[in-house]
Design a protein around this motif. Sequence first.
Motif, PDB file in Angstrom:
ATOM      1  N   SER A   1      28.588  54.896  -1.838  1.00 48.20           N
ATOM      2  CA  SER A   1      27.994  56.052  -1.341  1.00 48.20           C
ATOM      3  C   SER A   1      28.984  56.520  -0.257  1.00 48.20           C
ATOM      4  O   SER A   1      28.718  57.653   0.478  1.00 48.20           O
ATOM      5  CB  SER A   1      26.674  56.054  -1.003  1.00 48.20           C
ATOM      6  N   THR A   2      29.830  55.757   0.397  1.00 53.05           N
ATOM      7  CA  THR A   2      30.717  56.185   1.315  1.00 53.05           C
ATOM      8  C   THR A   2      31.920  56.194   0.959  1.00 53.05           C
ATOM      9  O   THR A   2      32.945  56.387   1.690  1.00 53.05           O
ATOM     10  CB  THR A   2      30.726  55.069   2.464  1.00 53.05           C
ATOM     11  N   PHE A   3      32.311  56.361  -0.537  1.00 55.25           N
ATOM     12  CA  PHE A   3      33.289  56.921  -1.147  1.00 55.25           C
ATOM     13  C   PHE A   3      34.628  55.837  -0.876  1.00 55.25           C
ATOM     14  O   PHE A   3      35.826  56.188  -1.009  1.00 55.25           O
ATOM     15  CB  PHE A   3      34.023  58.408  -0.791  1.00 55.25           C
ATOM     16  N   ASP A   4      34.390  54.749  -0.762  1.00 58.90           N
ATOM     17  CA  ASP A   4      35.333  53.562  -0.649  1.00 58.90           C
ATOM     18  C   ASP A   4      36.407  53.568  -1.349  1.00 58.90           C
ATOM     19  O   ASP A   4      36.536  53.393  -2.595  1.00 58.90           O
ATOM     20  CB  ASP A   4      34.944  52.157  -0.499  1.00 58.90           C
TER      21      ASP A   4
ATOM     22  N   GLY B   1      31.301  69.622   1.224  1.00 65.05           N
ATOM     23  CA  GLY B   1      32.131  68.744   0.942  1.00 65.05           C
ATOM     24  C   GLY B   1      32.588  67.510   1.765  1.00 65.05           C
ATOM     25  O   GLY B   1      33.378  66.772   1.266  1.00 65.05           O
ATOM     26  N   HIS B   2      31.860  67.696   2.998  1.00 62.47           N
ATOM     27  CA  HIS B   2      31.968  66.610   3.724  1.00 62.47           C
ATOM     28  C   HIS B   2      30.987  65.518   3.792  1.00 62.47           C
ATOM     29  O   HIS B   2      29.970  65.941   3.822  1.00 62.47           O
ATOM     30  CB  HIS B   2      32.097  67.172   5.506  1.00 62.47           C
ATOM     31  N   LEU B   3      31.495  64.450   3.961  1.00 64.34           N
ATOM     32  CA  LEU B   3      30.426  63.274   3.722  1.00 64.34           C
ATOM     33  C   LEU B   3      29.956  62.738   4.967  1.00 64.34           C
ATOM     34  O   LEU B   3      30.768  62.628   6.053  1.00 64.34           O
ATOM     35  CB  LEU B   3      31.059  62.028   3.021  1.00 64.34           C
ATOM     36  N   PHE B   4      28.475  62.476   5.169  1.00 65.15           N
ATOM     37  CA  PHE B   4      28.005  62.133   6.456  1.00 65.15           C
ATOM     38  C   PHE B   4      27.214  60.817   6.224  1.00 65.15           C
ATOM     39  O   PHE B   4      26.641  60.619   5.160  1.00 65.15           O
ATOM     40  CB  PHE B   4      27.035  63.156   6.966  1.00 65.15           C
ATOM     41  N   VAL B   5      27.151  60.137   7.284  1.00 66.63           N
ATOM     42  CA  VAL B   5      26.687  58.728   7.279  1.00 66.63           C
ATOM     43  C   VAL B   5      25.458  59.044   8.424  1.00 66.63           C
ATOM     44  O   VAL B   5      26.014  58.920   9.531  1.00 66.63           O
ATOM     45  CB  VAL B   5      27.647  57.860   7.658  1.00 66.63           C
ATOM     46  N   GLY B   6      24.354  59.109   8.012  1.00 62.03           N
ATOM     47  CA  GLY B   6      23.224  59.674   8.828  1.00 62.03           C
ATOM     48  C   GLY B   6      23.763  61.209   9.306  1.00 62.03           C
ATOM     49  O   GLY B   6      23.964  62.084   8.616  1.00 62.03           O
ATOM     50  N   ASP B   7      23.858  61.410  10.702  1.00 65.36           N
ATOM     51  CA  ASP B   7      24.365  62.553  11.268  1.00 65.36           C
ATOM     52  C   ASP B   7      25.758  62.475  11.701  1.00 65.36           C
ATOM     53  O   ASP B   7      26.150  63.515  12.130  1.00 65.36           O
ATOM     54  CB  ASP B   7      23.515  62.645  12.673  1.00 65.36           C
ATOM     55  N   THR B   8      26.184  61.542  11.413  1.00 55.81           N
ATOM     56  CA  THR B   8      27.701  61.143  11.672  1.00 55.81           C
ATOM     57  C   THR B   8      28.778  61.502  10.486  1.00 55.81           C
ATOM     58  O   THR B   8      28.653  60.807   9.471  1.00 55.81           O
ATOM     59  CB  THR B   8      28.050  59.710  12.239  1.00 55.81           C
ATOM     60  N   PRO B   9      29.888  62.276  10.719  1.00 53.47           N
ATOM     61  CA  PRO B   9      30.838  62.186   9.711  1.00 53.47           C
ATOM     62  C   PRO B   9      31.397  61.062   9.442  1.00 53.47           C
ATOM     63  O   PRO B   9      31.737  60.229  10.238  1.00 53.47           O
ATOM     64  CB  PRO B   9      31.885  63.326  10.544  1.00 53.47           C
ATOM     65  N   LEU B  10      31.872  60.910   8.011  1.00 55.25           N
ATOM     66  CA  LEU B  10      32.259  59.707   7.568  1.00 55.25           C
ATOM     67  C   LEU B  10      33.504  59.050   8.515  1.00 55.25           C
ATOM     68  O   LEU B  10      33.373  58.046   8.756  1.00 55.25           O
ATOM     69  CB  LEU B  10      32.662  59.985   5.971  1.00 55.25           C
TER      70      LEU B  10
ATOM     71  N   PRO C   1      31.153  53.900  11.394  1.00 57.80           N
ATOM     72  CA  PRO C   1      31.761  52.565  11.093  1.00 57.80           C
ATOM     73  C   PRO C   1      32.674  52.313  10.144  1.00 57.80           C
ATOM     74  O   PRO C   1      33.492  51.319  10.054  1.00 57.80           O
ATOM     75  CB  PRO C   1      30.719  51.886  11.193  1.00 57.80           C
ATOM     76  N   MET C   2      32.660  53.289   9.136  1.00 57.04           N
ATOM     77  CA  MET C   2      33.482  52.909   7.914  1.00 57.04           C
ATOM     78  C   MET C   2      34.756  53.343   8.056  1.00 57.04           C
ATOM     79  O   MET C   2      35.654  53.139   7.406  1.00 57.04           O
ATOM     80  CB  MET C   2      32.892  54.010   6.754  1.00 57.04           C
ATOM     81  N   ARG C   3      35.089  53.938   9.358  1.00 58.67           N
ATOM     82  CA  ARG C   3      36.404  54.289   9.671  1.00 58.67           C
ATOM     83  C   ARG C   3      37.242  52.879   9.938  1.00 58.67           C
ATOM     84  O   ARG C   3      38.543  52.857   9.816  1.00 58.67           O
ATOM     85  CB  ARG C   3      36.360  55.115  10.868  1.00 58.67           C
ATOM     86  N   ASN C   4      36.539  51.841  10.177  1.00 61.80           N
ATOM     87  CA  ASN C   4      37.001  50.590  10.491  1.00 61.80           C
ATOM     88  C   ASN C   4      37.079  49.449   9.406  1.00 61.80           C
ATOM     89  O   ASN C   4      37.146  48.423   9.696  1.00 61.80           O
ATOM     90  CB  ASN C   4      36.593  49.946  11.901  1.00 61.80           C
TER      91      ASN C   4
ATOM     92  N   LEU D   1      39.078  46.864   4.246  1.00 62.12           N
ATOM     93  CA  LEU D   1      39.833  47.233   3.026  1.00 62.12           C
ATOM     94  C   LEU D   1      40.122  48.463   2.812  1.00 62.12           C
ATOM     95  O   LEU D   1      41.032  49.123   2.166  1.00 62.12           O
ATOM     96  CB  LEU D   1      39.073  46.514   1.819  1.00 62.12           C
ATOM     97  N   THR D   2      39.086  49.366   3.060  1.00 58.83           N
ATOM     98  CA  THR D   2      39.065  50.912   2.520  1.00 58.83           C
ATOM     99  C   THR D   2      38.849  51.570   4.022  1.00 58.83           C
ATOM    100  O   THR D   2      37.762  52.188   3.917  1.00 58.83           O
ATOM    101  CB  THR D   2      38.354  51.310   1.307  1.00 58.83           C
ATOM    102  N   PRO D   3      39.521  51.716   4.910  1.00 60.16           N
ATOM    103  CA  PRO D   3      39.056  52.617   6.141  1.00 60.16           C
ATOM    104  C   PRO D   3      39.132  54.087   5.732  1.00 60.16           C
ATOM    105  O   PRO D   3      40.037  54.652   5.206  1.00 60.16           O
ATOM    106  CB  PRO D   3      40.310  52.228   7.158  1.00 60.16           C
ATOM    107  N   MET D   4      37.941  54.777   5.955  1.00 60.03           N
ATOM    108  CA  MET D   4      37.873  56.000   5.457  1.00 60.03           C
ATOM    109  C   MET D   4      37.718  56.735   6.847  1.00 60.03           C
ATOM    110  O   MET D   4      37.148  57.040   7.806  1.00 60.03           O
ATOM    111  CB  MET D   4      36.216  56.299   4.938  1.00 60.03           C
ATOM    112  N   ARG D   5      39.113  57.428   7.158  1.00 57.97           N
ATOM    113  CA  ARG D   5      39.465  58.398   8.141  1.00 57.97           C
ATOM    114  C   ARG D   5      39.606  59.998   7.997  1.00 57.97           C
ATOM    115  O   ARG D   5      40.076  60.603   8.705  1.00 57.97           O
ATOM    116  CB  ARG D   5      40.690  57.840   8.715  1.00 57.97           C
TER     117      ARG D   5
END
Length: 423
Positions: A87-90, A129-138, A142-145, A148-152
Motif C-alpha cells: 500500500s506504500t507502492f514499494d 494520483g499522489h499517495l499519502f501515509v496518514g496526512d503526510t505525502p509518501l 518514513p518510507m523515504r528512508n 530497500l525501496t526508498p520512496m521519494r
Amino acid sequence: MLLGAIADDLTGATDLALMLSRGGMRTIQVIGVPRAEDVHVLSQHDAVVVALKSRTAPPQQAVTQSLASADVLREAGAHQLFFKYCSTFDSTDNGNIGPVTEALLAFLQTSMTLACPAFPANGRSVYQGHLFVGDTPLAESPMRNHPLTPMRDSNLVRVLQRQSEGSVGLVSYTSIDAGPVVIRKALMEAAAAGHLQVIVDALSDRHLLDIGQAADGMPLITGGSGVAMGLPANFIRAGLLHPAKPSSKLDAPRGRRAILSGSCSEATRAQIGAALEAGVPAREIDANALIAGNVRAEDLRDWALKQDSNRPVLIYSSANPKIIAEVQERHGRAEAGEAVEALFAKLGAMLADAGFTRLLVAGGETSGAVVQSLNVPGLAIGPEIDPGVPWTRSSGGRDVALALKSGNFGARDFFLKAWGLLQ
C-alpha cells in the motif's frame, strides 16, 4: 476458483487473503510458485493467493515467477487475476510493479488495468494520483528512508511511468466519488486513450467498494489489499459465490510464543517500545555484531528457552534509520539485509523445533525468510488482529500458528494483544 492472486511478498499475500476471507471467499495462501500438479487442490477454493518473494528481486526474475504463477492459477480456473503489492507502492525506478503488470497484461491478452494501492483503514490514500501515509505525502513519510525501496516521489503516475514501457494514466477523485458507473466509464476512456495502467484515487472504503464494482469482469486488477474489498460482492451478485463466515478465533497448536522482528519501520519500532514497556523479555540484535559473526542463532534460542514459558519472548533487529544507514554504508545494503534474514530464518526453525509453535513475525523480508525455513507450503487464514494482519495456521509441513505483519501495519499494542485470538 474465482480469483487468483499473485503477491510480491509474504505479508502482503496474507493481508490480501484476509481481505478476501472477510468478504466470504474460501481462501488459501500458497507459498512460492504453485505446482502444476496442485491445480486440482487449488480449484477447490474460491480464492488462491500466491505469496512470492519478488518485490526486490531482479525485474526479470519477478516477471518469470509471476507469469509461472498466473499460468497455474488460470489452469485452476481463475476468472480474474489480482497482482498485489504494498500500500506504500514499494518499488524502484526499475520495477517491479510496472514490469510485472505489463507482463500479466500481455499474458492475459488484455489492454488495460487499474492500479490502486489505497488502504484507508491503515492510513493509505490516493488523491490526484499522489499517495499519502496518514496526512503526510509518501515522499515525506518514513518510507523515504526505506532500506530497500526508498520512496521519494509521492506522484504514483510518475513513479509507475518510470518503471513501465506503456502509458500510465489517472482516474481522479471527481470520477471516483461519482460512483461505479462513472468510474467504469472513466476507465474505458483511459483505455481508449491508450493507457495500459491507470492510477485511481481513493480516500475511503466506499471508494474502494465502488472501484471494485467498476472492475467487475476486468481480467486483471492490481493494487493493495484494500481494492480487493469490493471483489467478493461481484461474484456474489453473479451467483458464483455463496459466502462463508470468517473465523473469530484460531485453533492454534499448543506451545510457546515468540516475536521475531526484522522490520525497521516506525510502526514496528513503536510496537517494540510498547512490548518493552510491558516487560516482555527481549533481546536486541546488533547488525554490526551479526555481520562480524558475533551473534549466533543457537545462543538466541537458548536465551529464549530460559525465559518464563508463560510469556512471549521478543527478538528484534529494528534500528532507527540513522543506524540502518550507517550499517549499510559500512557493510553494503544487500549484505546487511541478507545477514539479518539468514539469522531469523535459522532462528525461526530452531525455535519451532524447541516448542515455540506460536510465532509473530514483523517485516515482509523477515516473514518470508522465516516461513521458508519452516518449510510451510501454505497457510489457512484465521481471525484479524489489526487491519491487514490475521493469524494463520500452516497447512502441511511443520504445524505452527503464524502472524506475519508488514512492517508498517498494526497498532502500538499489536505485539501484546495478538495472543488473545488464539485458542
